[in-house]
Structure formats: structure tokens, C-alpha cells
Design a protein around this motif. Structure first.
Motif, PDB file in Angstrom:
ATOM      1  N   PRO A 332       0.727  -1.286   0.086  1.00 21.90           N
ATOM      2  CA  PRO A 332       0.008   0.170   0.025  1.00 21.90           C
ATOM      3  C   PRO A 332       0.971   1.262  -0.075  1.00 21.90           C
ATOM      4  N   ALA A 333       0.300   2.224  -0.540  1.00 23.04           N
ATOM      5  CA  ALA A 333       1.148   3.541  -0.937  1.00 23.04           C
ATOM      6  C   ALA A 333       1.214   4.272   0.604  1.00 23.04           C
ATOM      7  N   ARG A 334       2.187   5.250   0.881  1.00 15.87           N
ATOM      8  CA  ARG A 334       2.141   5.840   2.079  1.00 15.87           C
ATOM      9  C   ARG A 334       2.402   7.300   1.674  1.00 15.87           C
ATOM     10  N   PRO A 335       1.233   8.003   1.089  1.00 13.75           N
ATOM     11  CA  PRO A 335       1.515   9.436   0.893  1.00 13.75           C
ATOM     12  C   PRO A 335       1.475  10.398   1.970  1.00 13.75           C
ATOM     13  N   ILE A 337       0.713  13.248   4.896  1.00 17.57           N
ATOM     14  CA  ILE A 337      -0.744  13.384   5.509  1.00 17.57           C
ATOM     15  C   ILE A 337      -0.615  14.761   6.164  1.00 17.57           C
ATOM     16  N   PRO A 372      -9.265  11.201   3.418  1.00 21.00           N
ATOM     17  CA  PRO A 372     -10.978  10.849   3.677  1.00 21.00           C
ATOM     18  C   PRO A 372     -11.507  12.305   3.617  1.00 21.00           C
ATOM     19  N   MET A 537     -13.047   8.183  12.549  1.00 19.53           N
ATOM     20  CA  MET A 537     -12.002   7.669  11.512  1.00 19.53           C
ATOM     21  C   MET A 537     -11.844   8.541  10.220  1.00 19.53           C
ATOM     22  N   MET A 544      -4.950   7.512  14.597  1.00 21.62           N
ATOM     23  CA  MET A 544      -5.911   6.513  15.063  1.00 21.62           C
ATOM     24  C   MET A 544      -5.708   5.489  14.197  1.00 21.62           C
ATOM     25  N   THR A 545      -6.068   4.293  14.618  1.00 25.29           N
ATOM     26  CA  THR A 545      -6.232   2.858  13.877  1.00 25.29           C
ATOM     27  C   THR A 545      -7.317   1.966  14.717  1.00 25.29           C
TER      28      THR A 545
ATOM     29  N   ASP B  98       0.098   2.279  10.248  1.00 27.65           N
ATOM     30  CA  ASP B  98      -0.674   2.179   9.203  1.00 27.65           C
ATOM     31  C   ASP B  98      -0.751   3.359   8.312  1.00 27.65           C
ATOM     32  N   PRO B  99      -0.577   3.334   6.919  1.00 29.55           N
ATOM     33  CA  PRO B  99      -0.894   4.498   5.936  1.00 29.55           C
ATOM     34  C   PRO B  99      -2.224   4.560   6.122  1.00 29.55           C
ATOM     35  N   MET B 100      -2.440   6.189   5.492  1.00 33.13           N
ATOM     36  CA  MET B 100      -3.695   6.514   5.329  1.00 33.13           C
ATOM     37  C   MET B 100      -4.787   5.658   4.617  1.00 33.13           C
ATOM     38  N   THR B 101      -3.910   4.889   3.413  1.00 32.59           N
ATOM     39  CA  THR B 101      -4.908   4.181   2.693  1.00 32.59           C
ATOM     40  C   THR B 101      -5.303   2.924   3.356  1.00 32.59           C
ATOM     41  N   VAL B 103      -5.916   2.922   6.843  1.00 30.29           N
ATOM     42  CA  VAL B 103      -6.673   3.555   7.731  1.00 30.29           C
ATOM     43  C   VAL B 103      -8.075   3.720   7.460  1.00 30.29           C
ATOM     44  N   ILE B 104      -8.240   4.273   6.139  1.00 27.21           N
ATOM     45  CA  ILE B 104      -9.454   4.363   5.595  1.00 27.21           C
ATOM     46  C   ILE B 104     -10.213   3.079   4.804  1.00 27.21           C
ATOM     47  N   ALA B 107      -6.949   0.151   1.526  1.00 26.67           N
ATOM     48  CA  ALA B 107      -5.834  -1.091   1.110  1.00 26.67           C
ATOM     49  C   ALA B 107      -5.589  -1.878   2.539  1.00 26.67           C
TER      50      ALA B 107
END
Lengths: 579, 186
Positions: A332-335, A337, A372, A537, A544-545, B98-101, B103-104, B107
Motif C-alpha cells: 500500500p502507498a504511504r502518501p 498526510i 478522507p 476515522m 488513529m487505528t 498504518d498508512p492512510m490508505t 486507515v480508511i 488498502a
């Protein structure tokens, strides 16, 4: 004194300016150029300042040069667009004492809105460009650029790129040498660019460029390294390092001055080497000129105009290397934030809830465009949010923009946003403009600006009051709201977008990363009360997780206790407690 | 020697690579470092490189050439694993961010990353966060990880500690030294 130090490219450029005897420097922050001014500000002998934008910065530097002291302006590539107005005409006036314009290009878009190539602007403005390939050269070539500026009576562009500015290598420190100030003489035909004098200066510009083109073949920074004469490269800057990494035995013509090109030297090199590649990131600036002289070289048919180059890229294209392609894991990408506790998140959460579109601007808050939050619809350039929204209203009418706002940061507003706001006042806008006032220039790493009350040197100064500024130009409604007061924010935004009067909302709260920020609180989830609905979320906070059972967990070390998540929990499962 | 430090913006990767760079400089080598600034830092995937030797040209490491890869997070270890050369060493701080992808819910965070990496690489893991927390300051996790990596990079332990102590803020010298020792002695 002989000291070897490992220095960031930008640190070395500042050191070069210091050693070259620069007395005045003006700049606006912009990745990857920002640290040059921050490093230079540490030298007491050099006056350094943050200007509100790059046009102002270049004009300040030009004034210092005309007054007779060595000066410089620093900016990123897109900043040069803002400074283009003085730049093109300064090519005509020339200088008194040396004037160097440091411009940092960003191939690969580490933190920019486009990948434009400064060499193209330099060519159309007829200005010389000096380009180093590591920190050691950055320091030495800066001094060379200053000498060229005085010798040829022209501003000189000193080009760096992200990889050079943000990599470190070894530098030999030297002493500062300050030449005598040049005597100022009133010279109307040189410094007053009305048509009658400009027409004469245009002749000077052309003559100067032709002379430099001849002299360039003898410039010490244009170097030929003959090795294997079957394969050769014409290159400059960081790409030179990739060439040497991949092809240690090839012949290389390494250019330290990339405009104007040393025609005779290039002709000779191409005569002596069987196959010559031009290896340049971004535009085929060198390649096209050489081809126009009727010389056959290879270039962009093998290499892209996009992104940063690498040694492996060269190996793959050239040497037929088959084992230098590597399989990447699919992850998964980690852009980037918004940080935990960022006030922009709070503002965007309200706009998202109200289903409002935003014309955005340049800053961390551009991240409000992605999931989001999904609030920002447009981002073009500094200051554009306000004028874009104005254009939308004039195109489609007042009703059309009742679910639109413009969002712009405090530093960006002072850069070029204020002009657009004046236009809104003058041309009867009914729009809502939100100034996201986090008390700093955030994205580039916390630089002071005209509304923070501190100078680049850390001295106290007058802080422009944004509310008073907006009122004084005639904005009928200026409302300040705490960015974290989501209820009040919601009320004010609803009222403003539905009103037919121009409104500026100043959403105020300091950047969470600002020095001296204290976070007395943190948030905690009561897993008994958590209904796993996921509403909290939706604000996209990285602290937050979810636990394995679907309840929400807040990382205590990351949480800054802003309490935004608490507002979005209907079940009272999140509590804000003391650290 | 090619070293790569990867992690998530804000984890202290930059300071780690600067200490490695200074230590190599003290060892008399030519050296280049490459860093990430600006927007790319904000909680995003961050990569820094350190290269040293008799003569260093490019400031970045190419895929398939890295001797020691230091990853401050599991997913980032996996993302950049292809930079390691065949017999390269991987140091992983065993934590998950966790990357935002993820979290939401757009992914999924890959399962069993370390088990997968162990099959194809020389892998050393440490939970730097817990070690640091036990020492009383969870922020020195990067120094714990550096301590473990230092053994695989070379140079005398005393040299590392000297550079470390001259780089970190004065009031954190003691805890950083302890953190380095914890990692080094693992």
C-alpha cells in the motif's frame, strides 16, 4: 584556514555566498531552496530577509546590486515565474555589483506543482546559468557565478535541483572575501528602462550573449574528461554523477555553465567521440541546441523528460544491462498526510461535513484534496485560490458558488493572495475566502513571514494584522474563528456562503509542529463505549487505528490531544485527558 | 558502502543517517548523503541514503546495491527490500504504522512481512520503541535501532558514541548513549 565539512547542498550555496562577499540576500521559502536562506542567516556579516514573494525578493537584490554591493535572491523554480517580471528586464539593465539569482528546480516533484526547467526561462531571458554537481562545487561555483556577473555585467542564474540541494557531500571551507563596494553612478540609459534606453540595452544583451558563447569554451567550469572515445556524454549537475557511476570509462564533457553553451568545445568533443549522448534531466535544452548546429547526438529518444534520473536508468538504456531491473513488492502507498493535531484537518472536517468545495492553494493544506477529507477541488499556484473562485462566480453567478470557498494559508495569502482579494473587493464578489492562519510558513519547515512578528534573523518586528489588512482593502465581513471550534466554524461557514457579501474567515490555530507548542492533553478511546461505527476515522488522523475487534485505538505518542475526533463520536467513547 | 534508512516522516530517519555520515567522515572516507525535505516528509514514506568509500559519485543508492538497509517500520522494510544486494543486511524496527490508505480501508496492511523477508534476507529485528520506552524516553527509538545497525556497518563502537554525543542535544546525551548501547549489545 582549511576545514573539511560535510554539508547539505543548500548549506554549501550559502557558504559560497558568504565567501563571495554577498552583503544582501532576499528570498521567499520554497522546497528545495528554503534552507539556503536559513543557513545564510547564521552569518552575521550578511543581511538576509524573507520577502513576501519572489518578485519582491529579486527586486530587493537588484536594488542592492545597483547600490554597489554583491547580492542574491533565492527561490524555487515556480518562484522564478513570479520573479520573471524583474528578471527579464534586469537582463537589459545588467548589474553594478554582482547579482546571483539562485533557482532550485524540482525534477521528480518532491514538493512542487510542476516540473518546469529554469534553463528554458534563462534562455528566453538571455541570462547565463551556472550549475554545480555536488556541495563542494556548489560553494566554489557560486563564487564563479558572482565573478561572471560582474565581468559580463549581467545577473547570473545559479541552478540547483532537489537532489543537489538536499544531499550532503564534502566541502573545503574558505575565507570570506568582500570586494570594495562599487561606486553608484546615475546612468539613465542603463537603469531606466523606457523604450528609448531599452532599445539600446537590447543590443547590449545580444552582444553580451554572443561574446559569452565564444568565451564559454574557455570557462574553467566547462571540463572535458577524455577516456574511452567510443562513448561520450555531455552533461551537467547531478546527472554527471549518474554518468560517472554507471560509465566510469566513458568520455564526458561536464558543463558548469549551461547557458550559453560553449559551441567550439562541444563541436570538438563530438568530433573526437564516436557516440555522444546528452544526459540532462527535464527538457532537452542542451540537446536541441546541439542538434540545431547540425551535430548528431542522442538524447530524449532514450531518456524521459520526467522525474529524476539515476545510474541504473543509464545502465538499462545504454549498456544493455539486463540485471538492473528489480522486482518491487506490491505494498500500500504511504502518501504524505496532515499531522496529528493539524488545525487544517479540523477546518476541512467541517467543510467536508457541509459538502463544500474548496478552491485550494499551495501549502500543507493541499492535502485536503485527498481521502478522507476530499474538500479541495483545485490547486494551481500561489495565490490562485481566491482569483479562481472569483472567476467561477463571474462565470456562473452568485448561486453557483454557494457551496464553494477559497482556502489559502497565511504566508501564501501575503505572497500573492492579497492581490486577488483586492480584485474581489473591486469587482463586487460575494465569495467566502478562508485564510487558514497557522502562524507560519508550514510546508517548507516553519519560516517567519510578515504576519508572525519575527524576521529571518529572529529579530522582533511589526506583525501585519490579517484582519485589519482585509478590512482596510474593503472586505465587508472579516470573522476570526478558532480552527478547532468546529461548531462555531460550521455556523460561520454556513452563514458566509449563503450571504451575498464578500466574507473572509480567518481560521486561526498554530501549526502543531511549531516550535514551543505544548500539548497538555491526549485522547483515549473507551473500548466499552466504542460502537465501531468508524465516524471518528473519517477525519483521517494518523494517530488513529483499529484494533482487531474493530474498536478504535489512539496512539498515545502520536496524539497531540486536539480533541477533533471527540467531536465526531456520538457515543462519548473518546475522552480528552491530561498527559 | 551503501546504506539506506527508510521509515515514516517524523521517526528520526534523518538524524540517524546524519550520524552514520559523520562517523564515516571521521573514518576518512569520501561520503555523500541524500535527504528528503518538504511536503514529502509529512507522515509519508521517507528515504535517506548514506554512501561512503574512496570516491563516491551519486548521492543515492541504486536498486540492488544496498549493503545495510535500516527500516524503522515493517511495511517500509518491505517497500524498499529490492534495494538490498544479495548478501545485504536488513535491520527492522518491529513496529506497524498504518498508512492512510489502510486507515480508511482502501488498502490492506500485508500480514507476516518479517517472516517473508527472513526467507530472502539476512534479517535482524528489534522493537526500538519498547526498548526506548523502558529507558524512559520513547523518542530515542532511532538511536536504539542505530546501535543495532552500527555493528553491521563497522567502525569502532567508541567512535560511534563520540559522534552520537556530539550530534544529539546536550541534555539527551546520556539517554541516547544508553539507547545506543542497548541496540549495540543486542
Amino acid at each position: 584556514m582549511s576545514e573539511k565539512r560535510i554539508m547539505l547542498g543548500n548549506d554549501a550555496i550559502a557558504r559560497g555566498a558568504y565567501e563571495a562577499g554577498v552583503k544582501v540576500s532576499s528570498a521567499y521559502p520554497g522546497t528545495p531552496s528554503t534552507e539556503i536562506s536559513e543557513f545564510l542567516a547564521k552569518y552575521d556579516e550578511v543581511y538576509t530577509e524573507w520577502a513576501p514573494n519572489e518578485k519582491v525578493a529579486l527586486e530587493v537584490a537588484a536594488g542592492a546590486s545597483i547600490a554597489g554591493v554583491r547580492s542574491m535572491a533565492c527561490m524555487k523554480h515556480v518562484g522564478l515565474n513570479v520573479a520573471s517580471d524583474p528578471l527579464y528586464t534586469l537582463a537589459y539593465t545588467g548589474v553594478n555589483a554582482g547579482l546571483v539569482v539562485v533557482v532550485a528546480d524540482d525534477p521528480g516533484l518532491a514538493s512542487s506543482q510542476n516540473e518546469q526547467d529554469t534553463r528554458m526561462i534563462a534562455r528566453s531571458a538571455h541570462l547565463p546559468v551556472v550549475e554545480p554537481s555536488d556541495s563542494g562545487e556548489a560553494k566554489e561555483y557560486f563564487k564563479y557565478a558572482m565573478e561572471l556577473s560582474e565581468k559580463y555585467d549581467t545577473p547570473v542564474i545559479f541552478r540547483t535541483t532537489t537532489k543537489l540541494s538536499h544531499s550532503q557531500s564534502i566541502v573545503d571551507l574558505g575565507e570570506r572575501e568582500v570586494p570594495e563596494d562599487k561606486v553608484y553612478e546615475r546612468q539613465v540609459p542603463k537603469y531606466v528602462m523606457m523604450p528609448g534606453s531599452a532599445i539600446g540595452r537590447h543590443v547590449v544583451v545580444e552582444k553580451r550573449e554572443k561574446q559569452m558563447e565564444i568565451d564559454a569554451s574557455g570557462f574553467s567550469v566547462n571540463k572535458v574528461e577524455y577516456k574511452d572515445k567510443k562513448l561520450g556524454f555531455i552533461t551537467s549537475g547531478i546527472p554527471y554523477q549518474y554518468v560517472r557511476e554507471a560509465c566510469p570509462n566513458a568520455s564526458v564533457l561536464k558543463l558548469g555553465v549551461v547557458n550559453p553553451l560553449p559551441k567550439a568545445l562541444i563541436e570538438e568533443f563530438c568530433k573526437n567521440v564516436e557516440t555522444v549522448y546528452v544526459f540532462e534531466e527535464l527538457e532537452p535544452v542542451i540537446e536541441e541546441q546541439i542538434r540545431a548546429w547540425g551535430i548528431d547526438v542522442k538524447g530524449k529518444e532514450c531518456f524521459t523528460k520526467q522525474g529524476e534520473y539515476s545510474a541504473n536508468m543509464l545502465r538499462r538504456v545504454l549498456v544493455g544491462c539486463t540485471d538492473c531491473t528489480y522486482e518491487k513488492a506490491q505494498v500500500p502507498a504511504r502518501p504524505p498526510i496532515l499531522c496529528p493535531g493539524c488545525p487544517h484537518r479540523s477546518t476541512f472536517s467541517v467543510l467536508n461535513k457541509l459538502k463544500i468545495h474548496a478552491a485550494g492553494d499551495i501549502g500543507c493544506y493541499t492535502l485536503g484534496a485527498v481521502a478522507p477529507l476530499n474538500v479541495i477541488d483545485t490547486t494551481i499556484c500561489m495565490g490562485s485560490s481566491i482569483s479562481l473562485l472569483h472567476g467561477m462566480e463571474k462565470a456562473k453567478g452568485k448561486e453557483y458558488i454557494k457551496n464553494w470557498v477559497a482556502t489559502i494559508g497565511d504566508s501564501t495569502f501575503l505572497h500573492t493572495g492579497v492581490n486577488s482579494l483586492i480584485n474581489m473587493v473591486y469587482n463586487k464578489s460575494s465569495a467566502t475566502v478562508m485564510i487558514l492562519d497557522n502562524r507560519t510558513t508550514g510546508m517548507t519547515g516553519h519560516q517567519e513571514h510578515a504576519a508572525t512578528g519575527k524576521t529571518l534573523k529572529g529579530e522582533d518586528t511589526y506583525a501585519i494584522d490579517l484582519t485589519e489588512l482585509c478590512r482596510s482593502i474593503g472586505v465587508p465581513n472579516v470573522i476570526t474563528v478558532d480552527a478547532f471550534d468546529v461548531k462555531e466554524m460550521e455556523r460561520v461557514v454556513k452563514e458566509s456562503v449563503n450571504s451575498d457579501e464578500l466574507t473572509v474567515i480567518i481560521a486561526k490555530a498554530p501549526c502543531a509542529l511549531l516550535k514551543g507548542m505544548k500539548f497538555p492533553n491526549k485522547c483515549r478511546v473507551d473500548s466499552e463505549k466504542c460502537k465501531k461505527c468508524g465516524m471518528c476515522m473519517k477525519i483521517g488522523c494518523p494517530a488513529m487505528t483499529k484494533n482487531a475487534d474493530g474498536t478504535v485505538k489512539i496512539d498515545e505518542t502520536m496524539c497531540n490531544g486536539c480533541g477533533l475526533c471527540k467531536n465526531y463520536c456520538k457515543f462519548g467513547a473518546i475522552e480528552k485527558i491530561e498527559r | 558502502m551503501n546504506i539506506m534508512v527508510v521509515g515514516v516522516g517524523g521517526q528520526g530517519t534523518l538524524l540517524t543517517s546524519r550520524i552514520i555520515g559523520k562517523t564515516a567522515l571521521a573514518g576518512g572516507y569520501d561520503i555523500k548523503l541524500s535527504e528528503v525535505h518538504g511536503m514529502a516528509q509529512r507522515g509519508g514514506s521517507v528515504v535517506t541514503f548514506v554512501r561512503f568509500g574512496d570516491k563516491v559519485f551519486e548521492p543515492v543508492c541504486e536498486e540492488g546495491t544496498v549493503d545495510v538497509l535500516i527500516a524503522f517500520e515493517r511495511l517500509e522494510a518491505l517497500r524498499y527490500a529490492h534495494f538490498l544486494k544479495k548478501d545485504g543486511v536488513m535491520i527492522v524496527n518491529d513496529t506497524r504504522i498504518d498508512p492512510m490508505t489502510v486507515v480508511i480501508g482502501a488498502a490492506q496492511y500485508p500480514e507476516n512481512i518479517l517472516q517473508g523477508l527472513e526467507k530472502s534476507h539476512k534479517l535482524y529485528t528489534i522493537n526500538g520503541g519498547e526498548v526506548a520506552k523502558a529507558l524512559g524516553n520513547s523518542k530515542v527509538l532511532n538511536t536504539v535501532v542505530l546501535g543495532l545497525a552500527a555493528k553491521h556497518i563497522g567502525f569502532e563502537k567508541e567512535e560511534w558514541i563520540r559522534v552520537l554525543q556530539s550530534t544529539v542535544p546536550q541534555k539527551t546525551v546520556e539517554i541516547n548513549t544508553k539507547a545506543f548501547e542497548e541496540g549495540y549489545n543486542l
